[in-house]
Enzyme design. Structure first.
Site, PDB file in Angstrom:
ATOM      1  N   LYS A  21      17.500  16.619  33.920  1.00 55.17           N
ATOM      2  CA  LYS A  21      18.347  16.704  32.726  1.00 55.17           C
ATOM      3  C   LYS A  21      19.579  15.808  32.893  1.00 55.17           C
ATOM      4  O   LYS A  21      19.951  15.072  32.004  1.00 55.17           O
ATOM      5  CB  LYS A  21      18.797  18.172  32.559  1.00 55.17           C
ATOM      6  CG  LYS A  21      18.329  18.736  31.262  1.00 55.17           C
ATOM      7  CD  LYS A  21      18.957  20.004  30.741  1.00 55.17           C
ATOM      8  CE  LYS A  21      19.443  21.111  31.571  1.00 55.17           C
ATOM      9  NZ  LYS A  21      19.764  22.348  30.973  1.00 55.17           N
ATOM     10  N   HIS A  79       5.893  19.440  33.942  1.00 55.61           N
ATOM     11  CA  HIS A  79       5.341  20.798  33.775  1.00 55.61           C
ATOM     12  C   HIS A  79       4.023  20.724  32.996  1.00 55.61           C
ATOM     13  O   HIS A  79       3.071  21.459  33.286  1.00 55.61           O
ATOM     14  CB  HIS A  79       6.316  21.698  33.003  1.00 55.61           C
ATOM     15  CG  HIS A  79       7.702  21.745  33.577  1.00 55.61           C
ATOM     16  ND1 HIS A  79       8.787  21.260  32.912  1.00 55.61           N
ATOM     17  CD2 HIS A  79       8.163  22.210  34.773  1.00 55.61           C
ATOM     18  CE1 HIS A  79       9.883  21.439  33.654  1.00 55.61           C
ATOM     19  NE2 HIS A  79       9.516  22.005  34.794  1.00 55.61           N
ATOM     20  N   CYS A 110      20.980  27.486  47.498  1.00 54.32           N
ATOM     21  CA  CYS A 110      21.049  26.658  46.288  1.00 54.32           C
ATOM     22  C   CYS A 110      20.397  27.416  45.139  1.00 54.32           C
ATOM     23  O   CYS A 110      19.204  27.738  45.206  1.00 54.32           O
ATOM     24  CB  CYS A 110      20.334  25.319  46.493  1.00 54.32           C
ATOM     25  SG  CYS A 110      20.183  24.418  44.932  1.00 54.32           S
ATOM     26  N   HIS A 124      19.230  19.127  44.397  1.00 51.63           N
ATOM     27  CA  HIS A 124      20.035  19.250  43.168  1.00 51.63           C
ATOM     28  C   HIS A 124      21.427  18.644  43.281  1.00 51.63           C
ATOM     29  O   HIS A 124      22.155  18.583  42.301  1.00 51.63           O
ATOM     30  CB  HIS A 124      20.145  20.724  42.760  1.00 51.63           C
ATOM     31  CG  HIS A 124      18.852  21.279  42.296  1.00 51.63           C
ATOM     32  ND1 HIS A 124      17.946  21.862  43.146  1.00 51.63           N
ATOM     33  CD2 HIS A 124      18.276  21.288  41.071  1.00 51.63           C
ATOM     34  CE1 HIS A 124      16.878  22.227  42.468  1.00 51.63           C
ATOM     35  NE2 HIS A 124      17.052  21.895  41.212  1.00 51.63           N
ATOM     36  N   CYS A 179      23.144  20.555  48.139  1.00 53.12           N
ATOM     37  CA  CYS A 179      21.680  20.650  48.165  1.00 53.12           C
ATOM     38  C   CYS A 179      21.076  19.256  48.062  1.00 53.12           C
ATOM     39  O   CYS A 179      21.459  18.486  47.179  1.00 53.12           O
ATOM     40  CB  CYS A 179      21.227  21.516  46.979  1.00 53.12           C
ATOM     41  SG  CYS A 179      19.493  21.273  46.569  1.00 53.12           S
ATOM     42  N   LYS A 227      13.288  10.935  40.156  1.00 51.07           N
ATOM     43  CA  LYS A 227      12.865  12.272  39.749  1.00 51.07           C
ATOM     44  C   LYS A 227      13.353  12.504  38.313  1.00 51.07           C
ATOM     45  O   LYS A 227      14.428  12.031  37.947  1.00 51.07           O
ATOM     46  CB  LYS A 227      13.563  13.252  40.709  1.00 51.07           C
ATOM     47  CG  LYS A 227      13.194  14.690  40.554  1.00 51.07           C
ATOM     48  CD  LYS A 227      13.949  15.460  41.644  1.00 51.07           C
ATOM     49  CE  LYS A 227      14.006  16.920  41.520  1.00 51.07           C
ATOM     50  NZ  LYS A 227      13.468  17.778  40.656  1.00 51.07           N
ATOM     51  N   CYS A 259      17.401  25.523  43.488  1.00 44.23           N
ATOM     52  CA  CYS A 259      16.082  25.694  44.121  1.00 44.23           C
ATOM     53  C   CYS A 259      15.733  27.162  44.281  1.00 44.23           C
ATOM     54  O   CYS A 259      14.604  27.482  44.614  1.00 44.23           O
ATOM     55  CB  CYS A 259      16.034  25.095  45.521  1.00 44.23           C
ATOM     56  SG  CYS A 259      16.554  23.421  45.680  1.00 44.23           S
ATOM     57  N   HIS A 299       9.015  19.648  30.400  1.00 39.02           N
ATOM     58  CA  HIS A 299       8.876  18.187  30.331  1.00 39.02           C
ATOM     59  C   HIS A 299       7.453  17.829  30.755  1.00 39.02           C
ATOM     60  O   HIS A 299       6.647  18.715  31.073  1.00 39.02           O
ATOM     61  CB  HIS A 299       9.964  17.470  31.131  1.00 39.02           C
ATOM     62  CG  HIS A 299      10.021  17.788  32.605  1.00 39.02           C
ATOM     63  ND1 HIS A 299       8.952  17.644  33.446  1.00 39.02           N
ATOM     64  CD2 HIS A 299      11.042  18.246  33.387  1.00 39.02           C
ATOM     65  CE1 HIS A 299       9.305  17.966  34.670  1.00 39.02           C
ATOM     66  NE2 HIS A 299      10.568  18.361  34.670  1.00 39.02           N
TER      67      HIS A 299
HETATM   68  N1  MSP Z   1       9.566  29.249  38.917  1.00 40.45           N
HETATM   69  C1  MSP Z   1       9.121  28.479  40.003  1.00 40.45           C
HETATM   70  C2  MSP Z   1       7.662  28.728  40.286  1.00 40.45           C
HETATM   71  C3  MSP Z   1       7.289  30.148  40.568  1.00 40.45           C
HETATM   72  S1  MSP Z   1       5.579  30.351  40.783  1.00 40.45           S
HETATM   73  C4  MSP Z   1       5.415  31.895  41.323  1.00 40.45           C
HETATM   74  C5  MSP Z   1       9.338  27.010  39.679  1.00 40.45           C
HETATM   75  N2  MSP Z   1       9.438  26.710  38.386  1.00 40.45           N
HETATM   76  S2  MSP Z   1       9.721  25.249  37.775  1.00 40.45           S
HETATM   77  O1  MSP Z   1       9.984  25.446  36.375  1.00 40.45           O
HETATM   78  O2  MSP Z   1      10.707  24.577  38.531  1.00 40.45           O
HETATM   79  O3  MSP Z   1       8.338  24.505  37.837  1.00 40.45           O
HETATM   80  C6  MSP Z   1       7.921  23.873  38.979  1.00 40.45           C
HETATM   81  C7  MSP Z   1       6.558  23.253  38.750  1.00 40.45           C
HETATM   82  O4  MSP Z   1       6.581  22.358  37.613  1.00 40.45           O
HETATM   83  C8  MSP Z   1       6.121  22.364  39.890  1.00 40.45           C
HETATM   84  O5  MSP Z   1       5.550  23.078  40.940  1.00 40.45           O
HETATM   85  C9  MSP Z   1       5.122  21.484  39.209  1.00 40.45           C
HETATM   86  O6  MSP Z   1       3.934  22.209  39.029  1.00 40.45           O
HETATM   87  C10 MSP Z   1       5.764  21.231  37.866  1.00 40.45           C
HETATM   88  N3  MSP Z   1       6.628  20.043  37.886  1.00 40.45           N
HETATM   89  C11 MSP Z   1       7.976  20.013  37.708  1.00 40.45           C
HETATM   90  N4  MSP Z   1       8.385  18.721  37.724  1.00 40.45           N
HETATM   91  C12 MSP Z   1       7.333  17.914  37.913  1.00 40.45           C
HETATM   92  C13 MSP Z   1       7.158  16.526  37.995  1.00 40.45           C
HETATM   93  N5  MSP Z   1       8.159  15.689  37.880  1.00 40.45           N
HETATM   94  N6  MSP Z   1       5.902  16.063  38.191  1.00 40.45           N
HETATM   95  C14 MSP Z   1       4.823  16.897  38.299  1.00 40.45           C
HETATM   96  N7  MSP Z   1       4.963  18.211  38.253  1.00 40.45           N
HETATM   97  C15 MSP Z   1       6.190  18.759  38.059  1.00 40.45           C
HETATM   98  O7  MSP Z   1       9.385  26.221  40.593  1.00 40.45           O
END
Ligand code: MSP
Length: 502
Positions: free
Chosen positions: A300, A23, A129, A149, A146, A297, A132, A20
């Site tokens: 999904k 990311h 969880c 979540h 959690c 936040k 997380c 999304h």
């Molecule tokens: N897989 C772990 C990270 C491992 S790194 C060794 C993880 N993945 S995740 O798919 O949940 O991605 C998390 C990252 O996505 C966050 O740290 C951030 O960089 C980004 N974001 C996810 N949601 C976000 C927002 N709503 N806003 C900004 N960044 C966001 O955690």
């Protein structure tokens, strides 16, 4: 002479859903920073992103679709990679944690920590969880669920391998004190210090009850805890344990760019793991804030997730990149919406940069025969070109500030033109002054395009082409430490093309 290197990473993403715009935010910032280092500062740059595939979350998502986990993660990882391609992300490495080379690096890393005596067997009992992939204490739980979540926490009781995280408490606190730039922004550093002081206990790094994951090298009845394996991607992606030359060229990383949610993993667990393995620590962990939608936040289950490809449909990928980087001050949280995107598109892109380029080039066509006019020697503009004003903000990843400065530069040029009124000067026969003003305006635009380049590379190239430059040659130029003035050659024909933003 050996080129200076620069190594930047994003987190590797779970593949239990598609990307999304949150990311995309992290990945676009990293891409813009990498382009700045690679194409402007001309450093040998390596930009890594990828997918975190050994998580139980992915197993659950695969089960929901009825596919075997392995084929599910293959297909999803491909979709993540394709999304980044569409968003013009120019990563050098796309690491997958189910790959054989990653597994080998993890084994090599584990061996070092094992031989250091930092891994021991113990019993773990606690709440967990899967959302997380993290342990929780009773106190953190909200009605047994959690807090992030809202799903019921699972009680885990297992014989696990533990990593002696607490052993690194003092060395890490000392390191952070001696290297205040290690964690930025400063508010995040304070958070990390307080976590290390109060909570940094030994951590379980294996799971007995799970099958999906990398087997513990010394005991294949267990798999490694997903965070222990995932963090090592930053090493495996550059050849740790396999290609020593590449590894030594790029490690330690210059920047781990992350969202604030995964700060303690990157600024506490990861450096402790590296200390244990006898490897240097990354130079910086940079945490940004979170996008929200109507104050919530993105998730999904709430159905408020914005897909970046769908969002880019109306105004294109470059406009989306620009909007996302402008949307929140770096480090803060803030709301994003398609309405706000529309507004920024109108004000900054269509009426801002687009209008300035078209306005100046129209005057050059009209008053100067579509050729770069000559400088008069006099300076009509009292400010420096935009490009020279942006170094400090890019160095701090503050792309929202970079955008502010670009807009200030655009407004300065517009103001100068409005005050001078070249159309009147021309009528009054003051042609030389018109030439001087337009020549400086063109130089300012060239410089604004440089400042814009990391965010909107194709737009910057289009602008250079309209100025009569060959954009590939422009990019190849070693423009000194940063941007120089007076590059346009008098008499060079401009090519006013299509309007940049319609
Ligand atoms: N897989 C772990 C990270 C491992 S790194 C060794 C993880 N993945 S995740 O798919 O949940 O991605 C998390 C990252 O996505 C966050 O740290 C951030 O960089 C980004 N974001 C996810 N949601 C976000 C927002 N709503 N806003 C900004 N960044 C966001 O955690």
């Amino acid at each position: 002479m050996k080129k200076e290197t620069y190594y930047i990473t994003t987190p590797i993403y779970y593949v239990n859903a598609l990307p999304h715009i949150g990311h995309a935010y992290t990945t676009i910032i990293a891409d813009a920073a990498a382009r700045y280092q690679r194409d402007i500062l001309k450093k040998e740059t390596l930009f890594l992103t990828g997918t975190d595939e050994n998580s139980q979350k992915n197993v659950e998502a695969a089960e929901e679709t009825g596919q075997p986990t392995a084929s599910y993660v293959d297909a999803m990882s491909k979709q993540w990679e394709e999304t980044w391609n569409e968003l013009k992300i120019e990563n050098d490495v796309f690491i997958r944690t189910t790959s054989e080379n990653h597994k080998k690096s993890v084994e090599a890393f584990f061996k070092r920590v094992w031989e250091k005596g930092d891994i021991y067997k113990g019993t773990y009992e606690g709440l967990y969880c899967i959302g997380c992939e993290e342990f929780y204490s009773e106190a953190d739980a909200v009605d047994g669920a959690c807090p992030v979540h809202k799903r019921k926490l699972e009680l885990l009781k297992e014989e696990n391998y533990f990593f002696k995280l607490s052993k690194y408490r003092e060395p890490l606190l000392k390191y952070i004190q001696e290297n205040p730039q290690f964690v930025v922004p400063v508010t995040k550093r304070n958070e990390v210090v307080s976590y290390i002081e109060k909570f940094m206990e030994d951590v379980s790094i294996s799971r007995q009850s799970m099958e999906w994951g990398i087997p513990v090298p010394t005991d294949d009845s267990q798999v490694l805890y997903v965070w222990f394996d995932a963090l090592i991607n930053y090493l495996s992606g550059i050849g740790f344990g396999a290609d020593e030359e590449k590894f030594n060229t790029f490690w330690p990383a210059n920047a781990h760019l992350i969202g604030k949610d995964i700060l303690k993993f990157h600024a506490a667990l990861w450096p402790a793991m590296l200390m244990s393995a006898g490897l240097p620590l990354p130079k910086q962990v940079i945490a940004h804030g979170y996008f929200t939608v109507d104050g919530e936040k993105m998730s999904k289950s709430l159905g408020n997730v914005i897909n970046p490809i769908a969002a880019a449909e109306r105004h294109g990928v470059e406009a989306l990149r620009y909007y996302l980087l402008s949307a929140i001050p770096f480090g803060n949280d803030g709301d994003v919406s398609m309405e706000k995107f529309e507004k920024i598109y109108e004000s900054d892109l269509k009426n801002g940069i687009g209008n300035l380029v078209s306005r100046v080039l129209s005057m050059v066509e009209k008053y100067c025969d579509a050729k770069v006019p000559k400088r008069t020697g006099e300076n009509y503009f009292s400010f420096r070109p935009a490009g020279t004003l942006v170094v400090d903000v890019i160095d701090n990843f503050a792309f929202s500030d970079l955008i502010k400065r670009i807009n200030e530069a655009i407004s300065n040029v517009n103001t100068c033109i409005n005050v001078e009124e070249p159309w009147k000067l021309e009528k009054e026969g003051k042609h030389e002054r018109v030439e001087g003003i337009l020549c400086e305006s063109l130089e300012q635009i060239r410089s604004i395009a440089w400042a814009l380049y990391p965010i909107m590379p194709e737009t910057a190239k289009k602008i250079w082409t309209q100025l009569g430059l060959n954009s590939e040659d422009e990019l190849k130029k070693n423009i000194g430490s940063i941007w120089t003035d007076d590059v346009l050659v008098c008499g060079q024909v401009i090519h006013k093309g299509d309007i940049l933003f319609t």
